[in-house]
Write a protein that holds these residues in place. Structure first.
Motif, PDB file in Angstrom:
ATOM      1  N   UNK A  45     -62.174  78.439 -36.116  1.00 25.30           N
ATOM      2  CA  UNK A  45     -61.038  77.676 -36.626  1.00 25.30           C
ATOM      3  C   UNK A  45     -59.730  78.423 -36.713  1.00 25.30           C
ATOM      4  N   UNK A  46     -59.552  79.425 -35.869  1.00 22.02           N
ATOM      5  CA  UNK A  46     -58.288  80.158 -35.855  1.00 22.02           C
ATOM      6  C   UNK A  46     -57.692  80.091 -34.455  1.00 22.02           C
ATOM      7  N   UNK A  47     -56.736  80.928 -34.158  1.00 24.93           N
ATOM      8  CA  UNK A  47     -56.029  80.886 -32.883  1.00 24.93           C
ATOM      9  C   UNK A  47     -56.194  82.205 -32.138  1.00 24.93           C
ATOM     10  N   UNK A  48     -56.311  82.111 -30.832  1.00 24.70           N
ATOM     11  CA  UNK A  48     -56.418  83.299 -30.005  1.00 24.70           C
ATOM     12  C   UNK A  48     -55.791  83.044 -28.655  1.00 24.70           C
ATOM     13  N   UNK A  66     -59.337  94.105 -13.483  1.00 27.04           N
ATOM     14  CA  UNK A  66     -58.313  93.063 -13.493  1.00 27.04           C
ATOM     15  C   UNK A  66     -58.635  91.859 -14.366  1.00 27.04           C
ATOM     16  N   UNK A  67     -59.826  91.780 -14.930  1.00 22.60           N
ATOM     17  CA  UNK A  67     -60.229  90.570 -15.646  1.00 22.60           C
ATOM     18  C   UNK A  67     -60.072  90.708 -17.158  1.00 22.60           C
ATOM     19  N   UNK A  68     -60.644  91.746 -17.734  1.00 26.44           N
ATOM     20  CA  UNK A  68     -60.604  91.916 -19.185  1.00 26.44           C
ATOM     21  C   UNK A  68     -59.332  92.640 -19.602  1.00 26.44           C
ATOM     22  N   UNK A  69     -58.692  92.111 -20.633  1.00 25.46           N
ATOM     23  CA  UNK A  69     -57.539  92.801 -21.196  1.00 25.46           C
ATOM     24  C   UNK A  69     -57.305  92.363 -22.637  1.00 25.46           C
ATOM     25  N   UNK A  70     -56.472  93.124 -23.367  1.00 18.64           N
ATOM     26  CA  UNK A  70     -56.326  92.916 -24.805  1.00 18.64           C
ATOM     27  C   UNK A  70     -55.397  91.764 -25.159  1.00 18.64           C
ATOM     28  N   UNK A  71     -55.657  91.223 -26.349  1.00 16.83           N
ATOM     29  CA  UNK A  71     -54.802  90.164 -26.879  1.00 16.83           C
ATOM     30  C   UNK A  71     -55.113  89.930 -28.347  1.00 16.83           C
ATOM     31  N   UNK A  72     -54.350  89.040 -28.988  1.00 21.34           N
ATOM     32  CA  UNK A  72     -54.505  88.821 -30.421  1.00 21.34           C
ATOM     33  C   UNK A  72     -55.328  87.592 -30.793  1.00 21.34           C
ATOM     34  N   UNK A  78     -47.827  80.937 -34.983  1.00 27.59           N
ATOM     35  CA  UNK A  78     -46.639  81.742 -35.298  1.00 27.59           C
ATOM     36  C   UNK A  78     -47.008  83.223 -35.372  1.00 27.59           C
ATOM     37  N   UNK A  79     -48.185  83.529 -35.936  1.00 25.03           N
ATOM     38  CA  UNK A  79     -48.629  84.923 -36.000  1.00 25.03           C
ATOM     39  C   UNK A  79     -48.960  85.466 -34.610  1.00 25.03           C
ATOM     40  N   UNK A  80     -49.519  84.614 -33.718  1.00 27.51           N
ATOM     41  CA  UNK A  80     -49.756  85.054 -32.340  1.00 27.51           C
ATOM     42  C   UNK A  80     -48.432  85.440 -31.690  1.00 27.51           C
TER      43      UNK A  80
END
Length: 186
Positions: A45-48, A66-72, A78-80
């Protein structure tokens, strides 16, 4: 899963997603190759977001290929956007891929939050709906109809390779990781 411990909480970024969903932190980082940020975010129930390749520096992250990489993952969109403003607004000299990323939107990544969907084109592949359960299809069609009422344009598309996406991803991630960590194997 923060809603039901008897259900799955997601993929490899589950710890980050659960921590955010429980309110332990407002955002966290994860790694996404085939949904490992997006799936635990959705299930809790959150955002990614899996940022566009090269948007977030990979310096020191340990991902290869080339496929996996970082993110929030975050408790709000708004926090993203704030996360991306902080970590992805400038190229990182330690990661040459960030130099080819398009510049951030004028006013930052959150500038268009709340701007609506008027003029947005959404591709719909009817073949992708064939295996979904009826309650899911109904809910998704209702959501698409709401977006259309707000001004989005639904466009029929065909993605014949979509059914092979997972296999293609696995066949890409494995060899790229092996090549990237070759020095450890040797």
């Amino acid at each position: 899963n923060v809603f039901d411990p008897g259900r799955a909480a997601g993929g490899s970024s589950t710890g980050s997603a659960v921590a955010v969903a429980l309110g332990i932190c407002p955002f966290a980082t994860g790694g996404d190759g085939g949904g490992s940020i997006r799936i635990p975010s959705a299930l809790n129930g959150i955002f990614g977001i899996k940022p566009t390749f090269g948007r977030v520096s990979r310096f020191g992250d340990g991902f290869q290929g080339s496929v996996a990489h970082p993110g929030p993952v975050a408790s709000s969109t708004a926090d993203l956007a704030l996360f991306l403003d902080v970590v992805a607004s400038e190229a990182d000299a330690n990661d040459p891929l960030t130099a080819i990323a398009p510049p951030p939107p004028e006013g930052g990544f959150g500038a268009l939050l709340g701007a609506g969907v008027k003029g947005l084109r959404i591709g719909i592949d009817e073949e992708e709906w064939a295996d979904a359960a009826e309650p899911i299809v109904k809910a998704c069609r209702e959501a698409l109809a709401a977006l259309e009422r707000e001004g989005a344009e639904l466009v029929k598309v065909r993605m014949p390779l979509a059914r092979h996406a997972a296999a293609i991803g696995y066949l890409t991630i494995g060899p790229e990781a092996l090549a990237g960590f070759r020095h450890h194997w040797l």
